[in-house]
Design a protein around this motif. Sequence first.
Motif, PDB file in Angstrom:
ATOM      1  N   PRO A  57       0.972  -1.213   0.137  1.00  0.00           N
ATOM      2  CA  PRO A  57      -0.089   0.041   0.018  1.00  0.00           C
ATOM      3  C   PRO A  57       0.964   1.237   0.092  1.00  0.00           C
ATOM      4  CG  PRO A  57      -0.902  -1.724   1.423  1.00  0.00           C
ATOM      5  CD  PRO A  57       0.404  -2.019   1.089  1.00  0.00           C
ATOM      6  N   SER A  58       0.237   2.367  -0.536  1.00  0.00           N
ATOM      7  CA  SER A  58       0.928   3.578  -0.658  1.00  0.00           C
ATOM      8  C   SER A  58       1.149   4.197   0.672  1.00  0.00           C
ATOM      9  CB  SER A  58       0.076   4.436  -1.567  1.00  0.00           C
ATOM     10  OG  SER A  58      -1.064   4.707  -0.868  1.00  0.00           O
ATOM     11  N   PRO A  59       2.035   5.122   0.833  1.00  0.00           N
ATOM     12  CA  PRO A  59       2.498   5.697   2.026  1.00  0.00           C
ATOM     13  C   PRO A  59       1.200   6.386   2.783  1.00  0.00           C
ATOM     14  CG  PRO A  59       4.139   6.300   0.567  1.00  0.00           C
ATOM     15  CD  PRO A  59       3.185   5.348  -0.194  1.00  0.00           C
ATOM     16  N   ARG A  63      -0.462   5.974   6.273  1.00  0.00           N
ATOM     17  CA  ARG A  63      -0.845   7.087   7.166  1.00  0.00           C
ATOM     18  C   ARG A  63      -2.404   7.045   7.516  1.00  0.00           C
ATOM     19  NH1 ARG A  63      -1.646  12.644   4.757  1.00  0.00           N
ATOM     20  NH2 ARG A  63      -2.703  13.526   6.403  1.00  0.00           N
ATOM     21  N   LEU A  64      -3.325   6.746   6.661  1.00  0.00           N
ATOM     22  CA  LEU A  64      -4.531   6.597   7.041  1.00  0.00           C
ATOM     23  C   LEU A  64      -4.901   5.481   8.143  1.00  0.00           C
ATOM     24  CD1 LEU A  64      -7.776   7.335   6.629  1.00  0.00           C
ATOM     25  CD2 LEU A  64      -7.650   5.848   4.510  1.00  0.00           C
ATOM     26  N   ALA A  65      -4.162   4.291   7.877  1.00  0.00           N
ATOM     27  CA  ALA A  65      -4.419   3.195   8.473  1.00  0.00           C
ATOM     28  C   ALA A  65      -3.765   3.478  10.100  1.00  0.00           C
ATOM     29  CB  ALA A  65      -3.464   1.940   8.129  1.00  0.00           C
ATOM     30  N   GLY A  66      -2.740   4.292  10.256  1.00  0.00           N
ATOM     31  CA  GLY A  66      -2.242   5.081  11.289  1.00  0.00           C
ATOM     32  C   GLY A  66      -3.189   5.775  12.053  1.00  0.00           C
ATOM     33  N   ALA A 105      -9.647   7.655  -3.414  1.00  0.00           N
ATOM     34  CA  ALA A 105      -8.813   6.500  -3.986  1.00  0.00           C
ATOM     35  C   ALA A 105      -7.914   5.781  -2.989  1.00  0.00           C
ATOM     36  CB  ALA A 105      -7.953   7.107  -5.125  1.00  0.00           C
ATOM     37  N   ILE A 106      -7.455   6.835  -1.887  1.00  0.00           N
ATOM     38  CA  ILE A 106      -6.611   6.151  -0.731  1.00  0.00           C
ATOM     39  C   ILE A 106      -7.641   5.349   0.289  1.00  0.00           C
ATOM     40  CG2 ILE A 106      -5.437   7.078   1.454  1.00  0.00           C
ATOM     41  CD1 ILE A 106      -4.797   9.568  -0.172  1.00  0.00           C
ATOM     42  N   LEU A 107      -8.848   5.700   0.360  1.00  0.00           N
ATOM     43  CA  LEU A 107      -9.479   5.173   1.126  1.00  0.00           C
ATOM     44  C   LEU A 107      -9.992   3.787   0.500  1.00  0.00           C
ATOM     45  CD1 LEU A 107     -11.408   4.565   3.900  1.00  0.00           C
ATOM     46  CD2 LEU A 107     -13.117   5.940   2.700  1.00  0.00           C
TER      47      LEU A 107
END
Length: 131
Positions: A57-59, A63-66, A105-107
Amino acid sequence: MDSRQEFLTEFLSALGAREIRNLCVTPASVSGTVVYDPSDPEEQQDFRWPVPENAAPSPAVVRLAGLIRRARLLHGDRLTPSRQELLARFNAGQDWVCPPDQFTAILEELLQVQVPMLDEGVESDYYFMHE
């Protein structure tokens, strides 16, 4: 630290992992044991995530998971805030504001992650997040 390991630490911790033991990182996968209660040997689950490092997964997803982990934004495996609330939290305190379409897109990338659980070496279920 391998980027897959960094992601899994955030992702699995958000889903209730207290620690990850027996971690094995290879070019093709990451495996280990999720520990929910270090004092109870029954409260653990093996996993093997067959994702090569170049498909991690992208950085921004890390960051979102964190953020989800730190703010405790899951009920079980379901996200509790709306997309708009999550975007506002994601952008809070950042110099660069992520636009809604890019955040979607990140989500979506995060919501597509499935980490197979193993019972006696056989896939039995998945770790995942959903809305």
